[in-house]
Design an enzyme around this catalytic site. Sequence first.
Site, mmCIF file in Angstrom:
data_model
loop_
_atom_site.group_PDB
_atom_site.id
_atom_site.type_symbol
_atom_site.label_atom_id
_atom_site.label_comp_id
_atom_site.label_asym_id
_atom_site.label_seq_id
_atom_site.Cartn_x
_atom_site.Cartn_y
_atom_site.Cartn_z
ATOM 1 N N ASN A 69 14.501 -3.369 -6.794
ATOM 2 C CA ASN A 69 14.597 -4.440 -5.891
ATOM 3 C C ASN A 69 15.595 -5.194 -6.258
ATOM 4 O OD1 ASN A 69 11.087 -4.968 -5.724
ATOM 5 N ND2 ASN A 69 12.348 -3.908 -4.091
ATOM 6 N N ARG A 119 -1.360 -14.654 -6.078
ATOM 7 C CA ARG A 119 -0.896 -14.766 -4.768
ATOM 8 C C ARG A 119 -2.132 -15.506 -3.915
ATOM 9 N NH1 ARG A 119 3.653 -10.340 -3.337
ATOM 10 N NH2 ARG A 119 4.401 -9.816 -5.310
ATOM 11 N N HIS A 136 1.494 0.055 -12.030
ATOM 12 C CA HIS A 136 2.728 -0.296 -11.558
ATOM 13 C C HIS A 136 3.187 -1.080 -12.543
ATOM 14 C CE1 HIS A 136 5.577 -2.262 -8.296
ATOM 15 N NE2 HIS A 136 5.896 -2.897 -9.222
ATOM 16 N N ARG A 181 17.002 -8.266 -5.995
ATOM 17 C CA ARG A 181 16.795 -9.671 -5.593
ATOM 18 C C ARG A 181 15.800 -10.489 -6.515
ATOM 19 N NH1 ARG A 181 11.620 -9.036 -3.893
ATOM 20 N NH2 ARG A 181 11.271 -6.999 -3.039
ATOM 21 N N LEU A 205 1.361 10.688 -7.489
ATOM 22 C CA LEU A 205 0.739 10.354 -8.911
ATOM 23 C C LEU A 205 -0.905 9.843 -8.317
ATOM 24 C CD1 LEU A 205 3.548 9.059 -11.164
ATOM 25 C CD2 LEU A 205 2.891 11.421 -10.707
ATOM 26 N N LYS A 261 8.331 10.049 1.840
ATOM 27 C CA LYS A 261 8.829 8.481 1.907
ATOM 28 C C LYS A 261 10.334 8.408 2.652
ATOM 29 C CE LYS A 261 7.447 6.996 -2.567
ATOM 30 N NZ LYS A 261 7.977 5.976 -3.682
ATOM 31 N N LYS A 317 16.582 5.182 -1.093
ATOM 32 C CA LYS A 317 15.680 5.432 -2.089
ATOM 33 C C LYS A 317 16.284 6.763 -2.678
ATOM 34 C CE LYS A 317 11.799 2.786 -1.024
ATOM 35 N NZ LYS A 317 10.459 2.727 -0.892
ATOM 36 N N GLY A 328 5.947 -1.172 1.565
ATOM 37 C CA GLY A 328 4.695 -0.519 1.535
ATOM 38 C C GLY A 328 4.796 0.440 2.799
ATOM 39 N N LYS A 379 1.150 -6.402 -3.610
ATOM 40 C CA LYS A 379 0.707 -6.807 -4.933
ATOM 41 C C LYS A 379 0.133 -8.405 -4.503
ATOM 42 C CE LYS A 379 4.994 -5.322 -6.636
ATOM 43 N NZ LYS A 379 6.480 -5.670 -6.881
HETATM 44 P P1 ADP Z 1 8.277 -0.043 -0.811
HETATM 45 O O1 ADP Z 1 9.567 0.065 -0.996
HETATM 46 O O2 ADP Z 1 7.590 0.088 0.360
HETATM 47 O O3 ADP Z 1 7.591 -1.080 -1.874
HETATM 48 P P2 ADP Z 1 7.616 1.851 -3.060
HETATM 49 O O4 ADP Z 1 8.601 3.096 -3.350
HETATM 50 O O5 ADP Z 1 7.894 0.921 -4.093
HETATM 51 O O6 ADP Z 1 7.650 1.191 -1.669
HETATM 52 O O7 ADP Z 1 6.134 2.165 -3.331
HETATM 53 C C1 ADP Z 1 5.218 1.212 -3.113
HETATM 54 C C2 ADP Z 1 3.758 1.428 -3.555
HETATM 55 O O8 ADP Z 1 3.272 2.823 -3.007
HETATM 56 C C3 ADP Z 1 3.713 1.748 -5.115
HETATM 57 O O9 ADP Z 1 3.439 0.466 -5.760
HETATM 58 C C4 ADP Z 1 2.587 2.634 -5.261
HETATM 59 O O10 ADP Z 1 1.362 2.112 -5.101
HETATM 60 C C5 ADP Z 1 2.638 3.623 -4.086
HETATM 61 N N1 ADP Z 1 3.512 4.986 -4.468
HETATM 62 C C6 ADP Z 1 4.913 5.063 -4.173
HETATM 63 N N2 ADP Z 1 5.339 6.267 -4.688
HETATM 64 C C7 ADP Z 1 4.187 6.895 -5.286
HETATM 65 C C8 ADP Z 1 3.950 7.913 -5.877
HETATM 66 N N3 ADP Z 1 5.003 8.953 -5.895
HETATM 67 N N4 ADP Z 1 2.920 8.345 -6.362
HETATM 68 C C9 ADP Z 1 1.681 7.469 -6.156
HETATM 69 N N5 ADP Z 1 1.815 6.314 -5.423
HETATM 70 C C10 ADP Z 1 3.007 6.011 -5.164
#
Ligand code: ADP
Length: 455
Positions: free
Chosen positions: A290, A338, A209, A292, A204, A159, A116, A166, A238
Amino acid sequence: MFDSVLIANRGEIALRIVRACKALSLRTIAIHSEADADLRHVALADQALCIGPAPSRQSYLDMDRMITAARLTGAQAVHPGYGFLSENAAFATALRDAGLQFIGPSPEVMALMGDKISAKAAMLKSGVPCVPGFDQALPDEVGELERIADAIGYPLIIKAAAGGGGRGMRIVRTRGDLRQAAQITREEAGRFFGKEDIYLEKFLEHPRHIEIQVLADAHGHAIWLGERDCSIQRRNQKLLEEAPAVGIDRQRIADLGQICVRACLDIGYQGVGTFEFLYENGAFFFMEMNTRIQVEHPVTEMLTGVDLVAEQIKVALGQPLTLTQQCVAPSGHAIECRLNAEDPWTFAPLPGRIQAWVAPGGPGVRVDTHLYPGYEVPAHYDSLIAKLIVHGSSRQQAIARMRVALSELMVDGLATNAALFAALLQNGDFQAGGMEIAALERLLATGVLKQGGSV
Ligand code: ADP
């Protein structure tokens, strides 16, 4: 070039891929674990091979077994589906080394977007809007860490650079929580994702999303195929996806789509892919890509009429895109639910044997599933058992069709989360549209859905 495809996955997506391959007159090879011999796609594929015991580590996640299976069956290409090895750059490299075609982007692009931190750096370079943050691996030293965090401002989210599904994320609301949160996330990152790098960005509070579907070939053509709103989530996973996104200016989305196309060309992307964004106060912030096919791809297929899996395979065959941006004309509204084998209110997985299964039908209704009466849902894997997808000329019609589809659905012998969707469709907030990510969990906490929800 290839004329045979090994499907390195299971369940509904493996069936979806077998169908796409057959329509392209490609030979299909199913691999499966000992728990999955009865899967529908195993019966339908031209050839099938058991590659190991039920636990994924010894079957669907075992790269060596996959490659051996491809050798034994004479497969020339491998479709990874979603989950399992689909975003594993080492797997794509190993296939390349073995002279096999991976149906997806190059291992180099997968590695770039799979981390990331490097993904964000690449996106910033291409002008993709990102969540404000510190876009390098965080230092260990506490003083320095605090200075970085203070400069960005709380609340923050820490992260794992290699995180996914998630997991490997922690919200930090005050300076006092920073040190411990960083420590725990770093430990988890190492343990679950094999890489200790962590980073932080602004958290945030009320985002939605929104994601953009892209398709790119090996000849410098890329297009975007609309957006999907995936804000209906629980525990960052989701549950219901729809398109188009309610209440967002079409021009803003079109501009974002073009930015994603440019980013694809900049990084040399090939195949289908999804740019995931958070949307808050009228602004988009890139989260991750993603690399894929995604679970929710049928939403876009219903809206555009494009067979995304077939397009993905054709790109891997080296064919130039025949679709142009002008050909992509999303129309109407699509929703996907789903269906999981789980308790609708606690989300506890509830595997079991299907005694009776009757899928809904009618205009604008599509069901992607591997279920059939007598099939036993194993406890070893994800609880997704079917995807109900509807299309209507308006959102209202799509909601109505989903309501009817859910009422027709008959699953005996297994509990599903259908009641949650039935309740949600009747909820005023959902009907108004544009719910934020946290909204479903808030509704669940009040109990209103459970009281109102029977199928
Ligand atoms: P993963 O790779 O595990 O799916 P993501 O980076 O896509 O992780 O984040 C998954 C979820 O986490 C997002 O859909 C959102 O709900 C929450 N999230 C991630 N980053 C943020 C952020 N900066 N602020 C608020 N929520 C976040």
